[in-house]
Design a protein around this motif. Structure first.
Motif, PDB file in Angstrom:
ATOM      1  N   ILE A 123      27.371  -3.288 -81.174  1.00 44.53           N
ATOM      2  CA  ILE A 123      25.943  -3.004 -81.146  1.00 44.53           C
ATOM      3  C   ILE A 123      25.623  -1.729 -81.925  1.00 44.53           C
ATOM      4  CG2 ILE A 123      24.055  -2.308 -79.620  1.00 44.53           C
ATOM      5  CD1 ILE A 123      25.130  -4.337 -77.594  1.00 44.53           C
ATOM      6  N   SER A 124      26.477  -0.724 -81.812  1.00 44.01           N
ATOM      7  CA  SER A 124      26.273   0.509 -82.583  1.00 44.01           C
ATOM      8  C   SER A 124      26.329   0.224 -84.074  1.00 44.01           C
ATOM      9  CB  SER A 124      27.333   1.547 -82.202  1.00 44.01           C
ATOM     10  OG  SER A 124      27.181   1.955 -80.868  1.00 44.01           O
ATOM     11  N   LYS A 125      27.242  -0.664 -84.470  1.00 43.24           N
ATOM     12  CA  LYS A 125      27.358  -1.023 -85.881  1.00 43.24           C
ATOM     13  C   LYS A 125      26.063  -1.681 -86.370  1.00 43.24           C
ATOM     14  CE  LYS A 125      31.284  -2.622 -87.286  1.00 43.24           C
ATOM     15  NZ  LYS A 125      32.436  -3.523 -87.559  1.00 43.24           N
ATOM     16  N   LEU A 126      25.495  -2.557 -85.541  1.00 46.25           N
ATOM     17  CA  LEU A 126      24.229  -3.196 -85.911  1.00 46.25           C
ATOM     18  C   LEU A 126      23.126  -2.155 -86.064  1.00 46.25           C
ATOM     19  CD1 LEU A 126      24.208  -6.321 -83.558  1.00 46.25           C
ATOM     20  CD2 LEU A 126      24.532  -6.321 -86.037  1.00 46.25           C
ATOM     21  N   TYR A 127      23.085  -1.204 -85.143  1.00 38.83           N
ATOM     22  CA  TYR A 127      22.053  -0.177 -85.193  1.00 38.83           C
ATOM     23  C   TYR A 127      22.168   0.672 -86.453  1.00 38.83           C
ATOM     24  CZ  TYR A 127      19.867   4.344 -84.255  1.00 38.83           C
ATOM     25  OH  TYR A 127      19.147   5.508 -84.364  1.00 38.83           O
ATOM     26  N   TYR A 128      23.390   1.127 -86.765  1.00 36.78           N
ATOM     27  CA  TYR A 128      23.561   2.023 -87.902  1.00 36.78           C
ATOM     28  C   TYR A 128      23.386   1.316 -89.240  1.00 36.78           C
ATOM     29  CZ  TYR A 128      25.031   5.606 -84.667  1.00 36.78           C
ATOM     30  OH  TYR A 128      25.053   6.514 -83.644  1.00 36.78           O
ATOM     31  N   ARG A 129      23.473  -0.012 -89.251  1.00 45.59           N
ATOM     32  CA  ARG A 129      23.171  -0.742 -90.484  1.00 45.59           C
ATOM     33  C   ARG A 129      21.683  -0.690 -90.792  1.00 45.59           C
ATOM     34  NH1 ARG A 129      27.127  -4.225 -92.445  1.00 45.59           N
ATOM     35  NH2 ARG A 129      25.566  -5.561 -93.409  1.00 45.59           N
ATOM     36  N   GLY A 130      20.868  -0.418 -89.784  1.00 44.14           N
ATOM     37  CA  GLY A 130      19.440  -0.263 -90.004  1.00 44.14           C
ATOM     38  C   GLY A 130      18.672  -1.553 -89.810  1.00 44.14           C
ATOM     39  N   ARG A 131      17.377  -1.424 -89.717  1.00 46.49           N
ATOM     40  CA  ARG A 131      16.563  -2.579 -89.362  1.00 46.49           C
ATOM     41  C   ARG A 131      16.371  -3.562 -90.511  1.00 46.49           C
ATOM     42  NH1 ARG A 131      11.836   1.002 -89.902  1.00 46.49           N
ATOM     43  NH2 ARG A 131      10.312   0.032 -91.287  1.00 46.49           N
ATOM     44  N   CYS A 132      16.711  -3.168 -91.732  1.00 44.55           N
ATOM     45  CA  CYS A 132      16.500  -4.072 -92.863  1.00 44.55           C
ATOM     46  C   CYS A 132      17.795  -4.644 -93.421  1.00 44.55           C
ATOM     47  CB  CYS A 132      15.744  -3.341 -93.971  1.00 44.55           C
ATOM     48  SG  CYS A 132      14.052  -2.938 -93.506  1.00 44.55           S
ATOM     49  N   SER A 133      18.897  -4.464 -92.709  1.00 46.60           N
ATOM     50  CA  SER A 133      20.181  -5.000 -93.166  1.00 46.60           C
ATOM     51  C   SER A 133      20.517  -6.273 -92.416  1.00 46.60           C
ATOM     52  CB  SER A 133      21.301  -3.977 -92.933  1.00 46.60           C
ATOM     53  OG  SER A 133      21.101  -2.831 -93.731  1.00 46.60           O
ATOM     54  N   GLU A 134      21.303  -7.119 -93.061  1.00 46.39           N
ATOM     55  CA  GLU A 134      21.747  -8.341 -92.428  1.00 46.39           C
ATOM     56  C   GLU A 134      22.808  -8.035 -91.370  1.00 46.39           C
ATOM     57  OE1 GLU A 134      23.172 -10.929 -95.421  1.00 46.39           O
ATOM     58  OE2 GLU A 134      21.188 -11.393 -96.239  1.00 46.39           O
ATOM     59  N   VAL A 135      23.066  -9.023 -90.520  1.00 42.87           N
ATOM     60  CA  VAL A 135      24.110  -8.897 -89.510  1.00 42.87           C
ATOM     61  C   VAL A 135      25.456  -8.699 -90.195  1.00 42.87           C
ATOM     62  CG1 VAL A 135      25.357 -10.162 -87.708  1.00 42.87           C
ATOM     63  CG2 VAL A 135      22.875 -10.271 -87.814  1.00 42.87           C
ATOM     64  N   ASP A 136      26.289  -7.857 -89.591  1.00 46.77           N
ATOM     65  CA  ASP A 136      27.618  -7.615 -90.127  1.00 46.77           C
ATOM     66  C   ASP A 136      28.391  -8.923 -90.268  1.00 46.77           C
ATOM     67  OD1 ASP A 136      30.717  -6.816 -89.454  1.00 46.77           O
ATOM     68  OD2 ASP A 136      29.685  -5.261 -90.591  1.00 46.77           O
ATOM     69  N   GLU A 137      29.145  -9.065 -91.356  1.00 48.91           N
ATOM     70  CA  GLU A 137      29.870 -10.304 -91.630  1.00 48.91           C
ATOM     71  C   GLU A 137      30.771 -10.720 -90.474  1.00 48.91           C
ATOM     72  OE1 GLU A 137      31.955 -10.143 -95.299  1.00 48.91           O
ATOM     73  OE2 GLU A 137      30.200  -9.600 -96.497  1.00 48.91           O
ATOM     74  N   SER A 138      31.346  -9.751 -89.780  1.00 51.56           N
ATOM     75  CA  SER A 138      32.279 -10.059 -88.697  1.00 51.56           C
ATOM     76  C   SER A 138      31.591 -10.763 -87.522  1.00 51.56           C
ATOM     77  CB  SER A 138      32.945  -8.773 -88.194  1.00 51.56           C
ATOM     78  OG  SER A 138      31.973  -7.880 -87.643  1.00 51.56           O
ATOM     79  N   LEU A 139      30.244 -10.746 -87.489  1.00 52.42           N
ATOM     80  CA  LEU A 139      29.506 -11.351 -86.386  1.00 52.42           C
ATOM     81  C   LEU A 139      28.769 -12.631 -86.777  1.00 52.42           C
ATOM     82  CD1 LEU A 139      27.937  -8.133 -84.785  1.00 52.42           C
ATOM     83  CD2 LEU A 139      29.930  -9.407 -83.984  1.00 52.42           C
ATOM     84  N   TRP A 140      28.874 -13.028 -88.050  1.00 52.53           N
ATOM     85  CA  TRP A 140      28.134 -14.200 -88.512  1.00 52.53           C
ATOM     86  C   TRP A 140      28.426 -15.445 -87.696  1.00 52.53           C
ATOM     87  CZ3 TRP A 140      28.607 -13.742 -94.574  1.00 52.53           C
ATOM     88  CH2 TRP A 140      27.693 -12.773 -95.007  1.00 52.53           C
TER      89      TRP A 140
END
Length: 282
Positions: free
Chosen positions: A207-224
């Motif tokens: 969840i921290s990784k999602l937050y730090y990617r910012g609101r305009c970034s796609e979901v991290d590849e590891s979670l697709w």
């Protein structure tokens, strides 16, 4: 524990008294921020869209997806970026899911969540009107709901919830559902973007990784592979009333009042930054 090192980066007189060492660290942090900003800009993060729910009391403004997912869920995480017009009380419900004859199979608001008819609440909050917040609700059968705001877990008053979410139901954004209609209040007023539902109970690091990617970034590849409803699908859903899908400019804004806090901040697209989060909630 949030896992955040409150002493990073080092402050003069805190852990090291060597001002030269602190100065070099400050320069390194600023250089890192410049590199991150360049990478994010090159990645084209400014092309995101958001759903705008107008400032009016109405049951006509909503987005509907049906069916939301095809198989029963014994665990899930719902993450999104939300900017609400409400001040503090967190009562506006921005997502509701009805299935199996239950209108409150899953309801999410700023200050509470309902899963299988059981409500979990935030004891108190000071959310700022118009402020962007990254919100994640996570649950697994046999456990209580957990809630993360801007990458930090916050306490919820709730109980253990057992069972599965029934598939094939109707998911609505902007309104709370009731039999054959919507509640007139409190309909959601504000902006919502990057909403994704995972068939997995995400932990702090994810969840921290999602937050730090910012609101305009796609979901991290590891979670697709764990995404069962993506933001791309949401943007293609049917919109009703005056709900608009508009471009999100995703400006890099500074909300820290103290200059020292600016130095301690990571690059982020949220208006409430990494080390400024706790200041913004005061």
């Amino acid at each position: 524990s949030s896992g955040i090192n409150a002493e990073w980066p080092l402050r003069p007189g805190t852990l090291h008294k060597d001002k030269l060492l602190y100065s070099s660290q400050k320069i390194m942090v600023l250089q890192l921020n410049m590199v991150l900003l360049l990478v994010l800009t090159m990645a084209g993060v400014n092309g995101n869209q958001l759903l705008h729910f107008p400032n009016s009391v109405s049951v006509r403004n909503y987005v509907k997806l049906k069916p939301a997912f095809d198989s029963a869920l014994s665990k899930f995480t719902v993450c999104s970026w939300v900017s609400s017009s409400s001040e503090g009380n967190g009562s506006q419900q921005y997502m509701s899911y009805s299935a199996g004859g239950s209108d409150d199979a899953l309801v999410l608001a700023e200050g509470h969540a309902i899963v299988k008819g059981i409500k979990s609440t935030l004891p108190s909050n000071n959310f700022v009107k118009g402020q962007w917040y990254h919100r994640c609700y996570s649950w697994k059968s046999g456990q209580a709901v957990t809630y993360f705001v801007n990458g930090v877990q916050v306490p919820l008053r709730g109980e253990v919830i057992n069972g599965n979410l029934t598939p094939g139901g109707k998911l609505v954004l902007g309104q709370q559902q009731q039999v054959g209609a919507f509640f007139k209040r409190p309909n959601f007023v504000g902006n919502l973007t990057n909403l994704n539902i995972f068939d997995k109970q995400l932990g702090f690091e994810e969840i921290s990784k999602l937050y730090y990617r910012g609101r305009c970034s796609e979901v991290d590849e590891s979670l697709w592979s764990d995404v069962i409803l993506s933001w791309t699908q949401v943007t293609k859903a049917t919109r009703y009333g005056d709900v608009k899908l508009v471009e999100d400019t995703c400006e890099f804004e500074t909300k820290c009042e103290e200059e020292s806090e600016v130095v301690r901040r990571f690059i982020s697209r949220s208006r409430c930054y990494y080390r400024c989060y706790f200041y913004c909630l005061k």
